[in-house]
Design an enzyme around this catalytic site. Structure first.
Site, PDB file in Angstrom:
ATOM      1  N   GLY A   1       2.088   2.270  -3.017  1.00 40.78           N
ATOM      2  CA  GLY A   1       2.276   2.742  -4.482  1.00 40.78           C
ATOM      3  C   GLY A   1       2.706   1.764  -5.481  1.00 40.78           C
TER       4      GLY A   1
ATOM      5  CE  LYS B   1      -3.699  -0.520  -0.352  1.00 37.21           C
ATOM      6  NZ  LYS B   1      -4.235  -0.704  -1.711  1.00 37.21           N
TER       7      LYS B   1
ATOM      8  CD1 TRP C   1       0.129   5.314 -10.342  1.00 31.18           C
ATOM      9  CD2 TRP C   1       0.551   6.285  -8.409  1.00 31.18           C
ATOM     10  NE1 TRP C   1       0.134   6.656 -10.422  1.00 31.18           N
ATOM     11  CE2 TRP C   1       0.258   7.461  -9.427  1.00 31.18           C
ATOM     12  CE3 TRP C   1       0.755   6.768  -7.135  1.00 31.18           C
ATOM     13  CZ2 TRP C   1       0.090   8.699  -9.190  1.00 31.18           C
ATOM     14  CZ3 TRP C   1       0.853   8.061  -6.824  1.00 31.18           C
ATOM     15  CH2 TRP C   1       0.365   9.131  -7.670  1.00 31.18           C
TER      16      TRP C   1
ATOM     17  CB  SER D   1      -3.702   2.494   2.271  1.00 30.23           C
ATOM     18  OG  SER D   1      -4.072   2.096   1.196  1.00 30.23           O
TER      19      SER D   1
ATOM     20  NE  ARG E   1      -0.160   6.394   0.757  1.00 32.46           N
ATOM     21  CZ  ARG E   1      -1.246   5.827   0.375  1.00 32.46           C
ATOM     22  NH1 ARG E   1      -1.294   4.622   0.316  1.00 32.46           N
ATOM     23  NH2 ARG E   1      -2.332   6.519   0.391  1.00 32.46           N
TER      24      ARG E   1
ATOM     25  CG  HIS F   1       4.623  -6.266  -0.927  1.00 32.44           C
ATOM     26  ND1 HIS F   1       4.766  -5.050  -1.432  1.00 32.44           N
ATOM     27  CD2 HIS F   1       3.260  -6.883  -1.250  1.00 32.44           C
ATOM     28  CE1 HIS F   1       3.650  -4.489  -1.822  1.00 32.44           C
ATOM     29  NE2 HIS F   1       2.865  -5.869  -1.982  1.00 32.44           N
TER      30      HIS F   1
ATOM     31  CG  ASP G   1      -0.726   8.826   4.462  1.00 32.11           C
ATOM     32  OD1 ASP G   1      -1.896   9.181   4.687  1.00 32.11           O
ATOM     33  OD2 ASP G   1      -0.092   9.797   4.044  1.00 32.11           O
ATOM     34  CB  ALA G   2       1.789   2.727   4.096  1.00 29.45           C
TER      35      ALA G   2
END
Length: 291
Positions: free
Chosen positions: A36, A34, A39, A118, A110, A91, A114-115
């Protein structure tokens, strides 16, 4: 495997990388969950193809090598049979990966909070029960954030993505960032300047597209477009793995913890971060170049 750390949990096993023959032009996207990952994989897929309408099919064409859900022999055979330029996902922190002089390792980070928030949403969106004790649906006692703070970087804890695992990722990537084939990116910088991110990744990959094509590729990778076409862009999109492909792209915003975590929670987080990282390191991990 003897010169690498072991990362073995219910979800991932970094020993699986022993069956991958890394090629000179491989692209390996390395991130905590989570942060990015999808993305950046999409950016790579768009740049390698030069086609804004390319079907990314990340789980098949750009596989997550660490995950234990597929037999590694099948994954390795599929990778070996690929004749196009390959990209893979991991990961696992860099100190658990085979670090070759060939290939490009693109590491994305990130803000840890935030991670974490998420990942909370992601756990509710996937049919995996391993982590229900860490991420209870009705968390009136604040178990989830306590586990985030006190979890270790390896084993079961590592797969549940506590703060220690994120920091381990960052330190391991930073330790080899002086190598010409290891690059660090930040989610916040990608959000602020997506076109600049495309230009930087294109230079790393050695690809070049006319300005009008680059503009189309950038537009394809905007959050709004990826969410609106979630079946196409989400990992295993359209295959029913996630409860909602659209919810995989929950919001893409930052600061979800503001007004949610207590002052006590934030003080505990600050205390750990001060012990883990220097002020400069922490500023970058939380906010990227603007830190």
């Amino acid at each position: 495997m003897t010169d690498r750390k072991l990362y073995l949990g219910p979800l991932t096993d970094n020993r699986r990388w022993d069956m991958v023959n890394i090629r000179r032009d491989d692209v390996i996207v390395v991130t905590p969950p989570k942060c990015g990952t999808t993305w950046m994989q999409t950016i790579v897929a768009l740049l390698l193809s030069g086609d804004p309408d390319v079907e990314t099919e990340l789980s098949v064409r750009m596989p997550w090598v660490d995950i234990r859900f597929r037999e590694m022999s099948e994954v390795a055979e599929r990778l070996e049979a690929m004749t196009h330029r390959r990209s893979m996902k991991s990961h696992t922190p860099m100190d658990g990966l085979p670090l070759a002089d060939r290939g490009q390792y693109i590491c994305v980070f990130r803000h840890p909070l935030d991670a974490h928030f998420s990942y909370r949403s992601h756990i509710r969106n996937i049919p995996i029960t391993f982590f229900d004790g860490w991420y209870p649906e009705d968390d009136t006692d604040g178990i989830t954030f306590r586990r985030f703070l006190d979890g270790g970087p390896e084993g079961f804890d590592g797969d549940a993505m506590p703060l220690a695992h994120i920091v381990r990722h960052y330190k391991a990537a930073s330790a080899v960032a002086d190598r010409p084939n290891v690059s660090l990116f930040h989610y916040a910088d990608m959000t602020r300047d997506l076109a600049g991110t495309f230009a930087r990744v294109a230079a790393l990959l050695g690809v070049d597209h006319p300005p009008h094509v680059m503009a189309q590729l950038v537009q394809a990778a905007t959050f709004d477009n990826m969410r609106a076409n979630a079946t196409r862009f989400a990992p295993s999109g359209g295959k029913g793995f996630m409860r909602s492909d659209t919810d995989f792209f929950q919001s893409g915003s930052s600061g979800k913890w503001i007004g949610t975590l207590s002052e006590e929670d934030l003080s505990a987080y600050d205390y750990l971060m001060e012990g883990y990282l220097s002020d400069e390191e922490r500023a970058w991990l939380e906010y990227g170049d603007a830190g």
